[in-house]
Design an enzyme around this catalytic site. Structure first.
Site, short mmCIF file in Angstrom:
data_model
loop_
_atom_site.label_atom_id
_atom_site.label_comp_id
_atom_site.label_asym_id
_atom_site.label_seq_id
_atom_site.Cartn_x
_atom_site.Cartn_y
_atom_site.Cartn_z
N SER A 140 0.77 -1.14 0.06
CA SER A 140 -0.05 0.07 0.05
C SER A 140 0.67 1.16 0.10
O SER A 140 2.00 1.22 0.41
CB SER A 140 -0.82 0.02 1.25
OG SER A 140 -1.53 1.36 1.32
N TYR A 153 -1.36 -0.57 10.22
CA TYR A 153 -1.55 -0.98 8.60
C TYR A 153 -0.09 -0.60 7.97
O TYR A 153 0.41 -1.21 7.04
CB TYR A 153 -2.67 -0.26 8.04
CG TYR A 153 -3.01 -0.50 6.81
CD1 TYR A 153 -3.82 -1.90 6.21
CD2 TYR A 153 -2.83 0.24 5.51
CE1 TYR A 153 -4.29 -1.93 5.06
CE2 TYR A 153 -3.02 -0.08 4.39
CZ TYR A 153 -3.79 -1.05 4.17
OH TYR A 153 -4.13 -1.26 2.61
P1 NAP Z 1 -11.66 -5.99 0.66
O1 NAP Z 1 -12.55 -5.41 -0.29
O2 NAP Z 1 -11.88 -5.38 2.10
O3 NAP Z 1 -11.30 -7.29 0.58
C1 NAP Z 1 -10.62 -8.09 1.55
C2 NAP Z 1 -10.28 -9.39 1.30
O4 NAP Z 1 -9.47 -10.15 2.14
C3 NAP Z 1 -11.50 -10.46 1.11
O5 NAP Z 1 -11.42 -11.04 0.21
C4 NAP Z 1 -11.66 -11.08 2.49
O6 NAP Z 1 -12.26 -12.36 2.63
C5 NAP Z 1 -10.10 -11.18 2.51
N1 NAP Z 1 -9.47 -11.62 4.00
C6 NAP Z 1 -9.45 -10.84 4.82
N2 NAP Z 1 -8.96 -11.20 6.19
C7 NAP Z 1 -8.33 -12.41 5.78
C8 NAP Z 1 -7.94 -13.85 6.20
N3 NAP Z 1 -7.63 -13.67 7.54
N4 NAP Z 1 -7.70 -14.82 5.46
C9 NAP Z 1 -8.18 -14.77 4.35
N5 NAP Z 1 -8.69 -13.97 3.72
C10 NAP Z 1 -8.80 -12.82 4.10
O7 NAP Z 1 -10.23 -5.23 0.40
P2 NAP Z 1 -9.65 -4.58 -0.80
O8 NAP Z 1 -9.60 -3.27 -0.77
O9 NAP Z 1 -9.75 -5.62 -1.94
O10 NAP Z 1 -7.93 -4.79 -0.38
C11 NAP Z 1 -7.20 -5.97 -0.98
C12 NAP Z 1 -5.69 -5.61 -0.61
O11 NAP Z 1 -5.26 -4.54 -1.09
C13 NAP Z 1 -5.62 -5.48 0.92
O12 NAP Z 1 -4.27 -6.32 1.31
C14 NAP Z 1 -5.25 -4.17 1.19
O13 NAP Z 1 -4.74 -3.89 2.46
C15 NAP Z 1 -4.69 -3.65 -0.39
N6 NAP Z 1 -4.98 -2.18 -0.38
C16 NAP Z 1 -6.07 -1.80 -0.82
C17 NAP Z 1 -6.37 -0.43 -1.12
C18 NAP Z 1 -7.76 0.32 -1.35
O14 NAP Z 1 -7.79 1.34 -1.31
N7 NAP Z 1 -8.68 -0.46 -1.21
C19 NAP Z 1 -5.00 0.29 -0.95
C20 NAP Z 1 -3.93 -0.11 -0.91
C21 NAP Z 1 -3.79 -1.49 -0.43
P3 NAP Z 1 -13.73 -12.54 3.06
O15 NAP Z 1 -14.62 -11.92 1.65
O16 NAP Z 1 -13.99 -13.89 3.29
O17 NAP Z 1 -14.05 -11.69 4.15
#
Ligand code: NAP
Length: 242
Positions: A140, A153
């Site tokens: 991130s 984070y």
């Molecule tokens: P999201 O929509 O909240 O989805 C999170 C995903 O992670 C879901 O598939 C969830 O599974 C899974 N997950 C969470 N805890 C878990 C665990 N203990 N074991 C297995 N799976 C787990 O998040 P997102 O925004 O797509 O983010 C994806 C990645 O990108 C993350 O690492 C996040 O930190 C990173 N990121 C996101 C952003 C942003 O702006 N969105 C920016 C920078 C980095 P369930 O569906 O079963 O809950």
């Protein structure tokens, strides 16, 4: 067959990455923690587009559960291996450090950093044996610049970038690349409580990114064309730096 495993593939960026890798021809393993409906929806979208996907639920924080799920899958697929791993599962528990509880700190570190360690360690031997592999870690912007309200984070994502660089050096000679992707603000459930109208004023591109845009970068890093890129943390943030 050379499979791709995407942790947190049920929703958001992970779902888009699953779709991209499936479109590139990889059979995809969709990992998730608890949201089976969302994971099944990802699988359905891939199948409707002509791709192949299986569900592989486990909690990335649970070392034994990681090993058990992958051992069981491998036993059922003796001729296949997992050659692409996208460590994407992540959570955020934002609060100022002065108010941060142990659980807020530990759960975020557990998911991003321990989850990376447990899943990657389990799959490394197979990649080394096949002399081919791609490991892509979802970091991130917060892990590069730090973000107030996100000491947990930011620490987890910065550590993930450090581990990416170290592992790339360990296994570079085995034709395995290890890279991190560092998104800024992307439209997913994780950012749905952020007011895009306020935040986008800070972003040169004038908008949040789309999961598909991050998935395109991950797809490139997973491809043969990216064989000479390793140990990098690549930003994808619409020009938003510090
Ligand atoms: P999201 O929509 O909240 O989805 C999170 C995903 O992670 C879901 O598939 C969830 O599974 C899974 N997950 C969470 N805890 C878990 C665990 N203990 N074991 C297995 N799976 C787990 O998040 P997102 O925004 O797509 O983010 C994806 C990645 O990108 C993350 O690492 C996040 O930190 C990173 N990121 C996101 C952003 C942003 O702006 N969105 C920016 C920078 C980095 P369930 O569906 O079963 O809950």
């Amino acid at each position: 067959m050379n499979y791709a495993l995407v942790t947190g593939g049920s929703r958001g960026i992970g779902r888009a990455v699953c779709q991209k890798l499936a479109a590139m021809g990889f059979p995809v393993l969709i990992n998730y923690q608890s949201n089976r409906d969302a994971a099944s929806e990802t699988q359905k979208i891939i199948a409707e587009a002509g791709g192949v996907a299986e569900l592989l639920p486990f909690d990335v924080c649970d070392s034994e559960a990681v090993d058990q799920a992958i051992d069981t899958w491998q036993a059922a697929h003796p001729d296949d291996y997992i050659g692409v791993l996208v460590n994407n599962a992540g959570i955020r528990k934002d609060t100022l450090m002065v108010f941060m509880q142990n659980q807020d700190w530990q759960s975020v570190l557990n998911t991003t950093l321990n989850g990376f360690f447990y899943t990657t360690r389990r799959l490394l031997k197979g990649m080394i044996g096949h002399r081919k592999g791609r490991i892509i870690n979802m970091a991130s912007l917060s892990g590069l610049k730090g973000q107030a309200g996100q000491t947990n984070y930011s620490a987890a994502k910065a550590a993930l970038i450090g581990a990416t660089k170290a592992l790339a050096q360990e296994i570079g000679s085995r034709n395995i690349t290890v890279n991190a992707v560092a998104p800024g603000f992307i439209q997913t459930d994780m950012t749905k409580d952020f007011n895009e109208a306020d935040f986008k004023k800070m972003i040169p591109a004038g908008r949040f990114g789309k999961p598909e845009e991050v998935a395109a970068l991950v797809g490139f890093l997973a491809s043969d064309d990216a064989a000479y890129i390793t140990g990098e943390a690549i930003s994808i943030n619409g020009g938003l730096y510090t």
